[in-house]
Design a protein around this motif. Sequence first.
Motif, PDB file in Angstrom:
ATOM      1  N   THR A 130       0.837  -1.199   0.000  1.00  0.00           N
ATOM      2  CA  THR A 130       0.000   0.000   0.000  1.00  0.00           C
ATOM      3  C   THR A 130       0.876   1.254   0.000  1.00  0.00           C
ATOM      4  OG1 THR A 130      -0.129  -0.138   2.401  1.00  0.00           O
ATOM      5  CG2 THR A 130      -1.976  -1.088   1.159  1.00  0.00           C
ATOM      6  N   PRO A 131       1.647   1.483  -1.056  1.00  0.00           N
ATOM      7  CA  PRO A 131       2.659   2.543  -1.042  1.00  0.00           C
ATOM      8  C   PRO A 131       2.119   3.966  -0.928  1.00  0.00           C
ATOM      9  CG  PRO A 131       2.401   1.667  -3.248  1.00  0.00           C
ATOM     10  CD  PRO A 131       1.600   0.786  -2.341  1.00  0.00           C
ATOM     11  N   ASP A 132       0.858   4.185  -1.241  1.00  0.00           N
ATOM     12  CA  ASP A 132       0.292   5.534  -1.183  1.00  0.00           C
ATOM     13  C   ASP A 132      -0.555   5.774   0.062  1.00  0.00           C
ATOM     14  OD1 ASP A 132       1.478   6.184  -3.617  1.00  0.00           O
ATOM     15  OD2 ASP A 132      -0.219   5.386  -4.752  1.00  0.00           O
ATOM     16  N   LEU A 133      -0.571   4.827   0.988  1.00  0.00           N
ATOM     17  CA  LEU A 133      -1.368   4.941   2.206  1.00  0.00           C
ATOM     18  C   LEU A 133      -0.827   6.080   3.073  1.00  0.00           C
ATOM     19  CD1 LEU A 133      -3.694   3.484   3.737  1.00  0.00           C
ATOM     20  CD2 LEU A 133      -1.912   2.183   4.911  1.00  0.00           C
ATOM     21  N   LEU A 134      -1.711   6.968   3.511  1.00  0.00           N
ATOM     22  CA  LEU A 134      -1.289   8.104   4.327  1.00  0.00           C
ATOM     23  C   LEU A 134      -1.434   7.847   5.820  1.00  0.00           C
ATOM     24  CD1 LEU A 134      -2.824  11.047   2.266  1.00  0.00           C
ATOM     25  CD2 LEU A 134      -0.595   9.927   2.016  1.00  0.00           C
ATOM     26  N   GLY A 135      -2.352   6.956   6.177  1.00  0.00           N
ATOM     27  CA  GLY A 135      -2.558   6.654   7.586  1.00  0.00           C
ATOM     28  C   GLY A 135      -3.394   5.408   7.730  1.00  0.00           C
TER      29      GLY A 135
ATOM     30  N   LEU B  71      -4.776  -4.048  24.752  1.00  0.00           N
ATOM     31  CA  LEU B  71      -3.663  -3.265  24.222  1.00  0.00           C
ATOM     32  C   LEU B  71      -4.213  -1.996  23.589  1.00  0.00           C
ATOM     33  CD1 LEU B  71      -1.515  -6.065  22.558  1.00  0.00           C
ATOM     34  CD2 LEU B  71      -1.053  -4.846  24.686  1.00  0.00           C
ATOM     35  N   PRO B  72      -3.412  -0.947  23.543  1.00  0.00           N
ATOM     36  CA  PRO B  72      -3.899   0.293  22.929  1.00  0.00           C
ATOM     37  C   PRO B  72      -4.184   0.117  21.433  1.00  0.00           C
ATOM     38  CG  PRO B  72      -1.819   0.661  24.085  1.00  0.00           C
ATOM     39  CD  PRO B  72      -2.065  -0.813  24.073  1.00  0.00           C
ATOM     40  N   ASP B  73      -5.191   0.829  20.965  1.00  0.00           N
ATOM     41  CA  ASP B  73      -5.395   0.944  19.535  1.00  0.00           C
ATOM     42  C   ASP B  73      -4.259   1.800  18.996  1.00  0.00           C
ATOM     43  OD1 ASP B  73      -7.732  -0.361  20.131  1.00  0.00           O
ATOM     44  OD2 ASP B  73      -9.053   1.184  19.355  1.00  0.00           O
ATOM     45  N   ARG B  74      -3.989   1.650  17.690  1.00  0.00           N
ATOM     46  CA  ARG B  74      -2.879   2.387  17.072  1.00  0.00           C
ATOM     47  C   ARG B  74      -3.382   3.186  15.881  1.00  0.00           C
ATOM     48  NH1 ARG B  74       2.579  -0.281  17.172  1.00  0.00           N
ATOM     49  NH2 ARG B  74       2.732   0.657  15.132  1.00  0.00           N
ATOM     50  N   ILE B  75      -2.925   4.407  15.805  1.00  0.00           N
ATOM     51  CA  ILE B  75      -3.085   5.210  14.601  1.00  0.00           C
ATOM     52  C   ILE B  75      -1.681   5.496  14.105  1.00  0.00           C
ATOM     53  CG2 ILE B  75      -3.752   7.464  13.673  1.00  0.00           C
ATOM     54  CD1 ILE B  75      -6.101   7.416  15.675  1.00  0.00           C
ATOM     55  N   THR B  76      -1.432   5.166  12.853  1.00  0.00           N
ATOM     56  CA  THR B  76      -0.128   5.424  12.255  1.00  0.00           C
ATOM     57  C   THR B  76      -0.302   6.390  11.095  1.00  0.00           C
ATOM     58  OG1 THR B  76       0.583   3.188  12.843  1.00  0.00           O
ATOM     59  CG2 THR B  76       1.934   4.371  11.239  1.00  0.00           C
ATOM     60  N   ILE B  77       0.483   7.445  11.095  1.00  0.00           N
ATOM     61  CA  ILE B  77       0.486   8.427  10.022  1.00  0.00           C
ATOM     62  C   ILE B  77       1.808   8.250   9.268  1.00  0.00           C
ATOM     63  CG2 ILE B  77       0.305  10.871   9.418  1.00  0.00           C
ATOM     64  CD1 ILE B  77      -2.195   9.717  10.899  1.00  0.00           C
ATOM     65  N   TYR B  78       1.715   8.106   7.947  1.00  0.00           N
ATOM     66  CA  TYR B  78       2.897   7.845   7.122  1.00  0.00           C
ATOM     67  C   TYR B  78       3.408   9.137   6.500  1.00  0.00           C
ATOM     68  CZ  TYR B  78       1.585   3.033   7.827  1.00  0.00           C
ATOM     69  OH  TYR B  78       1.272   1.822   8.408  1.00  0.00           O
ATOM     70  N   MET B  79       4.649   9.456   6.826  1.00  0.00           N
ATOM     71  CA  MET B  79       5.263  10.716   6.427  1.00  0.00           C
ATOM     72  C   MET B  79       5.580  10.795   4.933  1.00  0.00           C
ATOM     73  SD  MET B  79       8.707  12.280   8.067  1.00  0.00           S
ATOM     74  CE  MET B  79       9.764  13.347   7.121  1.00  0.00           C
ATOM     75  N   ASN B  80       6.303   9.833   4.407  1.00  0.00           N
ATOM     76  CA  ASN B  80       6.828   9.961   3.049  1.00  0.00           C
ATOM     77  C   ASN B  80       5.763  10.033   1.960  1.00  0.00           C
ATOM     78  OD1 ASN B  80       9.412  10.133   4.079  1.00  0.00           O
ATOM     79  ND2 ASN B  80       9.751   7.945   3.943  1.00  0.00           N
ATOM     80  N   PRO B  81       4.714   9.209   1.989  1.00  0.00           N
ATOM     81  CA  PRO B  81       3.696   9.369   0.956  1.00  0.00           C
ATOM     82  C   PRO B  81       2.991  10.726   1.032  1.00  0.00           C
ATOM     83  CG  PRO B  81       3.231   7.420   2.299  1.00  0.00           C
ATOM     84  CD  PRO B  81       4.446   8.059   2.844  1.00  0.00           C
TER      85      PRO B  81
END
Length: 117
Positions: free
Chosen positions: A43-48, A67-77
């Motif tokens: 998923t190379p264009d995924l932003l989060g 366990l905590p839920d996770r939100i990941t934000i992707y910087m490079n795309p």
Amino acid sequence: MVEMSREEFELAVSDALDQLPADLVPHIDNVVVFVEGEPPAETPDLLGVYDGVPLTERGFMWGAGALPDRITIYMNPTLRMCESVEEVVEEVLVTVVHEVAHYFGIDDDRLHELGWA
């Protein structure tokens, strides 16, 4: 592509979190937010991404030991798709709102209806 340090990008994510509606913030619990450089290769264009169990799907026994839920934000795309720092800041805000909405159980179709996807 926009040039931005990781520290500057993380600050944009932090600022986006600070802009969440004050009446929603008390309902966000046991969630961690990460910034990563690249999303998975498939998923190379995924932003989060939101990884967890939305509030709307939790039973009354939910919580203890979860366990905590996770939100990941992707910087490079994000940097690749934007043409200015201002555009990055706006896209980060949209992405953070989008992923927090998933935490609250709002799906992509509803986000499209609301203009956030």
